[in-house]
Write a protein that holds these residues in place. Structure first.
Motif, PDB file in Angstrom:
ATOM      1  N   PHE A  24     -28.408  43.860 122.682  1.00  0.00           N
ATOM      2  CA  PHE A  24     -28.787  42.469 122.919  1.00  0.00           C
ATOM      3  C   PHE A  24     -29.611  42.379 124.185  1.00  0.00           C
ATOM      4  CE2 PHE A  24     -28.180  38.228 124.728  1.00  0.00           C
ATOM      5  CZ  PHE A  24     -28.512  37.443 123.634  1.00  0.00           C
ATOM      6  N   MET A  44     -37.378  45.723 119.415  1.00  0.00           N
ATOM      7  CA  MET A  44     -35.994  45.364 119.044  1.00  0.00           C
ATOM      8  C   MET A  44     -35.861  44.827 117.621  1.00  0.00           C
ATOM      9  SD  MET A  44     -34.270  44.139 122.592  1.00  0.00           S
ATOM     10  CE  MET A  44     -32.575  44.011 122.042  1.00  0.00           C
ATOM     11  N   PRO A  45     -36.763  43.931 117.152  1.00  0.00           N
ATOM     12  CA  PRO A  45     -36.637  43.506 115.753  1.00  0.00           C
ATOM     13  C   PRO A  45     -36.784  44.669 114.766  1.00  0.00           C
ATOM     14  CG  PRO A  45     -38.112  42.053 116.932  1.00  0.00           C
ATOM     15  CD  PRO A  45     -37.843  43.218 117.836  1.00  0.00           C
ATOM     16  N   GLU A  46     -37.572  45.663 115.154  1.00  0.00           N
ATOM     17  CA  GLU A  46     -37.733  46.823 114.270  1.00  0.00           C
ATOM     18  C   GLU A  46     -36.426  47.583 114.112  1.00  0.00           C
ATOM     19  OE1 GLU A  46     -40.832  48.595 116.489  1.00  0.00           O
ATOM     20  OE2 GLU A  46     -42.394  47.385 115.557  1.00  0.00           O
ATOM     21  N   ARG A  47     -35.575  47.475 115.095  1.00  0.00           N
ATOM     22  CA  ARG A  47     -34.273  48.137 115.016  1.00  0.00           C
ATOM     23  C   ARG A  47     -33.160  47.169 114.603  1.00  0.00           C
ATOM     24  NH1 ARG A  47     -37.643  50.388 118.012  1.00  0.00           N
ATOM     25  NH2 ARG A  47     -37.571  52.538 118.758  1.00  0.00           N
ATOM     26  N   GLY A  48     -33.538  45.953 114.332  1.00  0.00           N
ATOM     27  CA  GLY A  48     -32.570  44.977 113.831  1.00  0.00           C
ATOM     28  C   GLY A  48     -31.613  44.435 114.872  1.00  0.00           C
ATOM     29  N   VAL A  49     -31.959  44.560 116.151  1.00  0.00           N
ATOM     30  CA  VAL A  49     -31.074  44.025 117.190  1.00  0.00           C
ATOM     31  C   VAL A  49     -31.730  42.804 117.843  1.00  0.00           C
ATOM     32  CG1 VAL A  49     -29.618  46.002 117.747  1.00  0.00           C
ATOM     33  CG2 VAL A  49     -31.894  45.872 118.725  1.00  0.00           C
ATOM     34  N   PRO A  50     -30.897  41.829 118.279  1.00  0.00           N
ATOM     35  CA  PRO A  50     -31.469  40.577 118.760  1.00  0.00           C
ATOM     36  C   PRO A  50     -32.181  40.677 120.108  1.00  0.00           C
ATOM     37  CG  PRO A  50     -29.074  40.500 118.827  1.00  0.00           C
ATOM     38  CD  PRO A  50     -29.435  41.771 118.156  1.00  0.00           C
ATOM     39  N   PHE A  51     -33.359  40.075 120.144  1.00  0.00           N
ATOM     40  CA  PHE A  51     -34.136  39.904 121.367  1.00  0.00           C
ATOM     41  C   PHE A  51     -34.321  38.410 121.554  1.00  0.00           C
ATOM     42  CE2 PHE A  51     -38.154  38.658 123.191  1.00  0.00           C
ATOM     43  CZ  PHE A  51     -38.186  39.377 124.370  1.00  0.00           C
ATOM     44  N   MET A  52     -34.077  37.933 122.753  1.00  0.00           N
ATOM     45  CA  MET A  52     -34.240  36.500 122.992  1.00  0.00           C
ATOM     46  C   MET A  52     -34.963  36.233 124.290  1.00  0.00           C
ATOM     47  SD  MET A  52     -30.992  34.323 121.893  1.00  0.00           S
ATOM     48  CE  MET A  52     -31.999  32.898 121.581  1.00  0.00           C
TER      49      MET A  52
END
Lengths: 398, 315
Positions: A24, A44-52
């Protein structure tokens, strides 16, 4: 087998965080740290984890504390003024004892200061920024490659000691593009937080039987659910608030001891040509690279100089600095501020060696020639060097 | 239908911390009834609170709970929800905590429409810190920091939330628990950001100072500010001045929810970049990678890579 890339230390930290298992990220852009979220927003989206990208620095670190408490590895990144805003929640992370990594790309201060220029002015803010007593771990890499390894190590330290960890870099180090080796997760040791062995109803997040109690993930893969309460108030073993003096003292001292008793595991440092040195430069971050050149020049002239470079700034490597003080005549602390880490060195060294400082806060790096001058004559005041070209480039009037 | 509240409460933490006549207990009861009606497992629920009387709820309910710093509960909850989109995440707090200091986080949670439910105990005062005025204290009402009456205009948090783009906004009243339960349940069910603003009495710190110390009298006083949404439709703007409308004020079924939107982004990112998609799923073959041997590495960078790797065991 890892990967090779051409990037700056900010991007390298982002890549390394993902290798370490970043689950995260929440942050707010601020110069000169913005390349960290920029790179993470891509990968991060390429690894499926949330970036905000949150609404402010305060929200960023709070979101990270929430995610970290629930069981994932979290990181946030900022620079000077942003770090000041994050301090309260950093204290909460210390009190919760949740693993968290906070990257601080230092810039000139105080206040908005020098947004695009390097400085090393957050050394004491990292140590004393929050209120109350708690330990701090801060690492300060000196180049982008080391930043990669130190980032992974910061995550490991955070997970192992249930403790937020600072990575302190600076504006010039973070923007210097170099060739970087990014290791694979299999190549390095990745530590994940210790999990309880007891059943959920026997679990306490601050169990008195442990120095570092295991922090249960809220939702485990085998379907077990550890339900517990964490409070930012002083708490007893259950995590609920307490004012019983015995338990208050227990919590505060244990938080301190869990770091100070494991200082050898946390400390990392480098000796450079220190075997026969008479003068020791203590420098960290990008200043250490200038010191390295200055020492090589001094050695050519037959002056016995060496460098001690703390990579873990906090807790400070007291044992090593004390040992050095016994063997050298002079210690010179070079840092891009008006005297912060020198206070710590003076405290450790006492009367055993003369301590001099190179304290330049010009928004420019300390040059090898300045350090060399100081090595030759420690009592000499360091001259600010500006070339005509620089005066023209930086502008500004008399 | 009798609800077994003990199932949801940490009974060893009883009795409740709140003063006699406080509305927090009623709201908590409605809230637990709503959860019970939905049949959600305690294990799937996480609750975050900031600081204040209402924020004490996290100590009483037997969910995954965090009692955090003042005003930041919504930000903390956003982090939990993003990391665990399949779990239920709630925030409980007062007007000082959520609207006053935490207003910025509230606005942006509304905008993002992240699937968390905020139950806001709106008692017009800072209760725990001893009765200072907040951004919801009615003009003229007395508080410890407004001994001659508050001179600041108030905020209509529901209007603000609707303006900021919240998916579900409702206003309830602690004096009307049957309808409040329905509003909370609908908010919990809603896939997106839901705010339930609950008018709730604080007889000790608000009522006492304003000569409304009797809890029943204070409830009546609060009620005089409220107008049901059905009645409000028939009233003119002039008549509605200074009034607050109750009921479901806004429900947007179309607005995309944040974690869902992020999942779509993930799909897009993984499809568009095959290399990283493989990396993410661990199906990367050696041919996909840069082929660089250790020998080649040595000349590439002034500092060697081997030593730090070797020293790795030192941590």
């Amino acid at each position: 087998m890892g990967r090779i890339g051409f990037m700056d230390a900010n991007a390298a930290i982002a890549e390394a965080a993902v290798v370490a298992g970043l689950g995260f990220y929440a942050g707010y852009p601020i110069t000169p740290s913005s390349e960290v979220p920029e790179r993470l927003a891509k990968i991060m989206p390429e690894r499926g984890v949330p970036f905000m990208m949150m609404e402010d620095e305060i929200a960023s670190i709070n979101a990270c504390v929430g995610a970290a408490a629930s069981g994932v590895k979290a990181m946030t990144c900022t620079s000077g003024p942003g770090l000041s805003l994050k301090q309260e929640a950093f204290g909460m992370a210390c009190m919760f004892e949740v693993p968290l990594v906070v990257v601080d790309v230092m810039r000139g201060g105080p206040s908005t200061g020098l947004p695009t220029r390097p400085a090393q002015g957050d050394i004491m803010q990292a140590k004393w920024g929050t209120h109350g007593d708690h330990p701090v771990i801060a690492v300060a890499p000196c180049n982008a490659q080391e930043a990669v390894f130190e980032t992974i190590r910061a995550f490991n330290l955070a997970e192992k000691f249930r403790q937020p960890v600072y990575i302190l870099t600076d504006g010039s180090l973070s923007h210097l593009h170099t060739k970087i080796y990014i290791p694979d997760p299999e190549e390095v040791e990745i530590i994940d937080r210790a999990q309880p062995t007891v059943e959920p109803d026997e679990y306490y997040p601050y169990d008195y039987n442990y120095e570092i109690p295991p922090l249960a993930k809220w939702w485990t893969e085998d379907g077990k659910s550890y339900r517990y309460h964490l409070s930012s108030l002083v708490h007893d073993k259950t995590g609920f608030p307490t004012v019983v003096p015995k338990y208050v003292q227990w919590l505060e001292t244990r938080m301190m001891n869990k770091i100070m008793n494991h200082i050898d595991e946390i400390e990392k440092f480098e000796y450079y040509k220190m075997d026969d040195a008479q003068t020791c430069i203590i420098a960290f971050g990008s200043t250490a690279e200038s010191a390295r050149v200055a020492i090589d020049e001094a050695r050519k002239e037959g002056i016995k100089a060496g460098m001690f470079r703390p990579i873990t700034l906090w807790p400070s490597p007291e044992k090593q600095i004390k040992e050095i003080a016994k063997n050298v005549k002079n210690i010179i602390v070079a840092e891009m501020n008006l005297g912060q880490y020198i206070l710590e060195v003076q405290r450790i060294v006492g009367d055993t060696a003369e301590v001099y400082g190179i304290n330049q806060m010009t928004g420019t790096l300390i040059r090898p020639s300045q350090i060399l001058d100081k090595i030759k004559d420690p009592s000499k005041k360091v001259e600010l060097i500006m070339t005509d070209d620089e005066i023209k480039r930086f502008g500004g009037g008399e | 239908m009798a609800v077994d509240y003990t199932k949801y409460l940490r009974m060893e933490k009883m009795p409740l911390y709140w003063c006699p006549g406080c509305g927090d207990g009623i709201v908590l009861k409605c809230y637990l009834e709503a959860i019970d009606e939905l049949g959600w497992s305690k294990d799937d629920c996480a609750m975050v609170s900031g600081i204040g009387c209402a924020a004490r709820v996290t100590g009483y309910v037997d969910f995954h709970t965090l009692h955090t710093i003042h005003g930041r509960a919504i930000a903390v909850a956003t982090g939990i929800k993003m990391a665990h989109p399949d779990k239920h995440v709630f925030v409980f707090g007062g007007d000082g905590d959520i609207v006053h200091i935490g207003g910025n986080h509230l606005l942006h949670a509304c905008r993002r429409n992240v699937d968390i439910t905020v139950v806001l105990i709106n008692n017009w005062i800072y209760g725990m810190t001893g009765g200072q005025h907040s951004c919801t204290t009615p003009p003229g009402a007395k508080a410890t920091t407004a001994p001659r009456g508050s001179f600041e205009p108030t905020i209509d948090v529901c209007k603000m939330a609707i303006g900021a783009g919240a998916g579900y906004v409702a206003r309830g009243f602690a004096g009307d628990p049957v309808r409040l339960r329905k509003l909370i349940k609908e908010g919990l069910e809603y896939k997106g950001f839901s705010l339930i603003d609950v008018f709730s009495p604080c007889p000790i710190n608000f009522g006492r100072r304003n000569k409304l110390g009797d809890p029943a009298k204070l409830l009546e006083h609060m009620k005089s500010f409220l107008v049901s949404s059905a009645k409000a439709k028939k009233m003119s703007e002039e008549e509605l001045k200074g009034k607050f409308i109750t009921g479901v004020l806004h429900k947007d079924e179309e607005k995309p929810e944040l974690t869902q939107s992020y999942q779509e982004l993930v799909k897009k990112a993984q499809a568009s970049d095959e290399y990283w998609a493989k990396y993410a799923t661990g199906r990367l073959t050696d041919e996909d990678r840069y082929k660089i041997s250790r020998e080649e590495l040595k000349g590439l960078y002034p500092y060697d890579v081997e030593t730090p790797l070797k020293e790795w065991k030192k941590l």
